[in-house]
Design a protein around this motif. Structure first.
Motif, PDB file in Angstrom:
ATOM      1  N   LEU A 161       0.866  -1.185   0.000  1.00  6.63           N
ATOM      2  CA  LEU A 161       0.000   0.000   0.000  1.00  6.63           C
ATOM      3  C   LEU A 161       0.902   1.234   0.000  1.00  6.63           C
ATOM      4  N   THR A 166      -4.637   5.230  -3.569  1.00  2.00           N
ATOM      5  CA  THR A 166      -5.695   5.805  -4.422  1.00  2.00           C
ATOM      6  C   THR A 166      -6.226   4.805  -5.457  1.00  2.00           C
ATOM      7  N   ASP A 167      -5.448   3.804  -5.784  1.00  4.98           N
ATOM      8  CA  ASP A 167      -5.951   2.692  -6.603  1.00  4.98           C
ATOM      9  C   ASP A 167      -6.307   1.506  -5.712  1.00  4.98           C
ATOM     10  N   LEU A 216      -9.683   1.134  -3.520  1.00  7.00           N
ATOM     11  CA  LEU A 216     -10.855   0.834  -4.363  1.00  7.00           C
ATOM     12  C   LEU A 216     -10.784  -0.597  -4.871  1.00  7.00           C
ATOM     13  N   ILE A 258       3.703   1.070   2.975  1.00 10.76           N
ATOM     14  CA  ILE A 258       5.071   1.630   2.896  1.00 10.76           C
ATOM     15  C   ILE A 258       5.039   3.164   2.876  1.00 10.76           C
ATOM     16  N   ALA A 289      10.293   5.854  -5.307  1.00  9.22           N
ATOM     17  CA  ALA A 289       8.969   5.306  -5.652  1.00  9.22           C
ATOM     18  C   ALA A 289       7.830   6.002  -4.917  1.00  9.22           C
ATOM     19  N   GLU A 295      -1.460  17.500 -15.071  1.00 11.57           N
ATOM     20  CA  GLU A 295      -2.812  17.203 -15.559  1.00 11.57           C
ATOM     21  C   GLU A 295      -3.403  15.944 -14.933  1.00 11.57           C
ATOM     22  N   TYR A 319      -6.715  15.635  -9.523  1.00  6.78           N
ATOM     23  CA  TYR A 319      -6.771  16.942  -8.883  1.00  6.78           C
ATOM     24  C   TYR A 319      -5.916  16.868  -7.637  1.00  6.78           C
ATOM     25  N   THR A 346       1.376   8.104  -5.734  1.00  2.00           N
ATOM     26  CA  THR A 346       2.833   8.057  -5.904  1.00  2.00           C
ATOM     27  C   THR A 346       3.192   7.596  -7.318  1.00  2.00           C
ATOM     28  N   GLY A 382       3.236   3.769  -7.336  1.00  3.22           N
ATOM     29  CA  GLY A 382       1.881   3.197  -7.407  1.00  3.22           C
ATOM     30  C   GLY A 382       1.301   3.323  -8.796  1.00  3.22           C
ATOM     31  N   ALA A 427      -2.173   4.841 -17.162  1.00  2.00           N
ATOM     32  CA  ALA A 427      -1.263   5.463 -16.179  1.00  2.00           C
ATOM     33  C   ALA A 427      -0.552   6.666 -16.811  1.00  2.00           C
ATOM     34  N   LEU A 481       7.227  -7.176 -12.006  1.00  2.00           N
ATOM     35  CA  LEU A 481       7.593  -7.331 -10.583  1.00  2.00           C
ATOM     36  C   LEU A 481       7.328  -8.761 -10.111  1.00  2.00           C
ATOM     37  N   LEU A 487       8.933  -1.892  -5.917  1.00  2.00           N
ATOM     38  CA  LEU A 487       9.569  -0.908  -6.807  1.00  2.00           C
ATOM     39  C   LEU A 487      10.116   0.195  -5.912  1.00  2.00           C
ATOM     40  N   ILE A 528      -9.511  10.398 -16.264  1.00  2.00           N
ATOM     41  CA  ILE A 528      -8.637   9.365 -16.819  1.00  2.00           C
ATOM     42  C   ILE A 528      -8.627   9.587 -18.342  1.00  2.00           C
TER      43      ILE A 528
END
Ligand SMILES: Cc1cc2nc3c(=O)[nH]c(=O)nc-3n(C[C@H](O)[C@H](O)[C@H](O)COP(=O)(O)OP(=O)(O)OC[C@H]3O[C@@H](n4cnc5c(N)ncnc54)[C@H](O)[C@@H]3O)c2cc1C
Length: 300
Positions: free
Chosen positions: A41, A45-46, A49, A64, A84, A110, A113, A121, A124, A133, A171, A177, A205
């Protein structure tokens, strides 16, 4: 009056063991023991969810986010090293990134927000391995190197080999990472451009995103790298367009012919944001515009 039923949907986090190591060594040891049972973790933010919708079935979380040893931007002259855990906002605010990797700066500017940018990060963003991404296309054109660590040691993976599919990376389950390194390019200077198209201007997105790095000298494309997001199962380089342009004299007709090659480099899908046909059409139009601007000396 219309009769309707109100349905309330709660997404609950599953029961999970939570660890917050205070050093990287501690985190690596834990991950070495727990392996596939655990998930890292970072900003969450991903992942938060994804845990709620049960995308991952794990029993342990290794947070981390407090490992400050993974939060830095260091300019070493021949490369920029980014820890990372560096947040997207820290990347947007960095004068080093603005000067040496302007397309990464623009991607960070961009990105969502500010509440998300402060939590999200770079590690992440890459490990989540979404085709959309936003940091991926700029890092692909910079041919960045990703450093991983595990109890067995460190590995360097070229970013061009890092993404294996949607939510899949190179990975190993025991690896974290730890760093992204951007090599500085030799003279003559490269020109950079980045464009993200979403259904609205901000907080979105991408429908498509494009990063370009080009070395143009004596009216010839000496070298060129192009990468796209949201146009294939992973962020991709437009190798056919690059091969066509490299060594050719700059002209509008050459650029027009080059962008037509994009169809063989990408595999867009239709989803809630756009149809595959629209994605391809608009990506070609944007790529042409960006290249025309770049050859005139402009960039984004
Ligand atoms: C409202 C909203 C808007 C968004 N807008 C955008 C946007 O505009 N552009 C965009 O690209 N993304 C966007 N995202 C997605 C998300 O914010 C980014 O992908 C973000 O960079 C993820 O970073 P994180 O630190 O929060 O990762 P986390 O959620 O903590 O982790 C993501 C995944 O990577 C793994 N992971 C994280 N760090 C490491 C590490 N160092 N080593 C190994 N594995 C690791 C986790 O286990 C997890 O599987 C948005 C998300 C939300 C909720």
């Amino acid at each position: 009056m219309v009769d309707y039923e109100v349905v309330t949907v709660f997404y609950r986090l599953p029961e999970i063991r939570y660890y917050r190591p205070s050093t990287l060594d501690e985190a690596l040891k834990l991950l070495g023991e727990l392996s596939e049972k655990a998930r890292i973790l970072a900003g969450g933010t991903d992942l938060v969810l994804d845990l709620k919708i049960k995308r991952y079935n794990v029993s342990d979380l290794i947070d981390i986010s407090k490992l400050n040893e993974l939060r830095y931007i260091i300019d070493e002259g021949d490369r920029i090293r980014i820890g990372a855990l560096t947040s997207i906002q820290e990347i947007a605010d960095s004068s080093v990134i603005a000067e040496k990797a302007p397309s990464l700066k623009k991607a960070a500017d961009e990105f969502a927000y500010w509440q998300i940018r402060n939590m999200a990060t770079i590690g992440g963003n890459l490990c989540n391995a979404s085709p959309a991404a936003d940091t991926a296309p700029p890092l692909l054109v910079h041919e960045a190197l990703v450093k991983t660590a595990s109890i067995e040691g460190e590995r360097i993976i070229p970013i061009t080999e890092f993404f294996k599919g949607p939510r899949q990376t190179a990975l190993k389950p025991s690896e974290i990472l730890v760093e992204v390194a951007i090599p500085s390019k030799p003279q003559p200077p490269w020109r950079h451009a980045y464009y993200k198209l979403g259904r609205r201007r901000g907080h979105e997105i991408s429908v498509t995103s494009i990063a370009i790095a080009a070395s143009i000298d004596a009216g010839v494309f000496q070298d060129i790298r192009i990468a796209l997001g949201s146009m294939a199962p992973t962020p991709v380089r437009a190798r056919s367009v690059e091969v066509f342009l490299k060594g050719r004299k700059v002209s509008e007709s050459v650029i027009e012919e080059a962008v037509e090659k994009l169809s063989s480099d990408v595999k867009p899908i239709s989803d809630v944001r756009a149809s595959a046909e629209y994605r391809l059409h608009v990506s070609k139009a944007l790529l042409k515009d960006m290249l025309l601007k770049l050859v005139k000396g402009g960039g984004e």
